[in-house]
Motif scaffolding. Sequence first.
Motif, short mmCIF file in Angstrom:
data_model
loop_
_atom_site.label_atom_id
_atom_site.label_comp_id
_atom_site.label_asym_id
_atom_site.label_seq_id
_atom_site.Cartn_x
_atom_site.Cartn_y
_atom_site.Cartn_z
N GLN A 146 0.83 -1.21 0.00
CA GLN A 146 0.00 0.00 0.00
C GLN A 146 0.87 1.26 0.00
N ASP A 147 1.97 1.26 0.75
CA ASP A 147 2.89 2.40 0.73
C ASP A 147 3.40 2.64 -0.68
N ARG A 148 3.77 1.56 -1.36
CA ARG A 148 4.29 1.68 -2.71
C ARG A 148 3.22 2.19 -3.67
N ARG A 149 1.99 1.79 -3.48
CA ARG A 149 0.89 2.30 -4.31
C ARG A 149 0.71 3.81 -4.07
N ARG A 150 0.86 4.23 -2.82
CA ARG A 150 0.73 5.66 -2.51
C ARG A 150 1.90 6.45 -3.10
N ILE A 151 3.09 5.86 -3.11
CA ILE A 151 4.25 6.51 -3.76
C ILE A 151 3.95 6.70 -5.24
N ALA A 152 3.48 5.65 -5.90
CA ALA A 152 3.17 5.74 -7.33
C ALA A 152 2.09 6.79 -7.60
N ALA A 153 1.08 6.83 -6.75
CA ALA A 153 0.02 7.82 -6.92
C ALA A 153 0.57 9.24 -6.76
N GLY A 154 1.43 9.42 -5.78
CA GLY A 154 2.04 10.73 -5.57
C GLY A 154 2.89 11.16 -6.75
N LEU A 155 3.66 10.22 -7.29
CA LEU A 155 4.47 10.53 -8.47
C LEU A 155 3.58 10.91 -9.65
N ALA A 156 2.48 10.17 -9.82
CA ALA A 156 1.56 10.46 -10.92
C ALA A 156 0.92 11.84 -10.78
N GLU A 157 0.73 12.28 -9.54
CA GLU A 157 0.16 13.61 -9.29
C GLU A 157 1.20 14.71 -9.41
N GLY A 158 2.47 14.32 -9.56
CA GLY A 158 3.53 15.32 -9.67
C GLY A 158 4.06 15.81 -8.34
N LEU A 159 3.77 15.08 -7.26
CA LEU A 159 4.26 15.48 -5.94
C LEU A 159 5.76 15.21 -5.83
N GLY A 160 6.42 15.97 -4.99
CA GLY A 160 7.83 15.75 -4.71
C GLY A 160 8.01 14.65 -3.69
N TYR A 161 9.22 14.14 -3.59
CA TYR A 161 9.51 13.06 -2.64
C TYR A 161 9.18 13.46 -1.21
N ALA A 162 9.50 14.69 -0.83
CA ALA A 162 9.26 15.13 0.55
C ALA A 162 7.76 15.13 0.86
N GLU A 163 6.96 15.56 -0.07
CA GLU A 163 5.52 15.59 0.15
C GLU A 163 4.94 14.17 0.24
N ILE A 164 5.42 13.30 -0.62
CA ILE A 164 4.98 11.90 -0.57
C ILE A 164 5.40 11.28 0.76
N ALA A 165 6.63 11.54 1.17
CA ALA A 165 7.15 10.99 2.42
C ALA A 165 6.34 11.47 3.62
N ARG A 166 5.98 12.74 3.64
CA ARG A 166 5.16 13.25 4.75
C ARG A 166 3.83 12.51 4.83
N GLY A 167 3.23 12.23 3.69
CA GLY A 167 1.96 11.51 3.66
C GLY A 167 2.08 10.08 4.17
N LEU A 168 3.28 9.52 4.07
CA LEU A 168 3.52 8.15 4.53
C LEU A 168 4.13 8.11 5.93
N ASP A 169 4.46 9.27 6.48
CA ASP A 169 5.18 9.36 7.76
C ASP A 169 6.50 8.60 7.68
N ARG A 170 7.23 8.89 6.59
CA ARG A 170 8.54 8.26 6.33
C ARG A 170 9.55 9.35 6.03
N PRO A 171 10.82 9.03 6.19
CA PRO A 171 11.85 9.99 5.77
C PRO A 171 11.84 10.17 4.24
N THR A 172 12.17 11.35 3.80
CA THR A 172 12.25 11.62 2.37
C THR A 172 13.23 10.67 1.70
#
Length: 69
Positions: A9-35
Amino acid sequence: MPGSRLTWQDRRRIAAGLAEGLGYAEIARGLDRPTSTVSREVARNGGPGVYRPDHAHQATGWRGPPPGA
């Protein structure tokens, strides 16, 4: 959940964030993970243009456990 492995599920959220054009830091915040976790995950699995969560999750099994685990 820092310190634990990424889930499918984390990996699916990463892919969705990339598809939306989000940066790594923003995706990481949404996952509560380090950038760095997100950036390494994407780099390890082809980069932002070709990242596929299903393939990335399967590839973790091919790589095996981390050293010392």
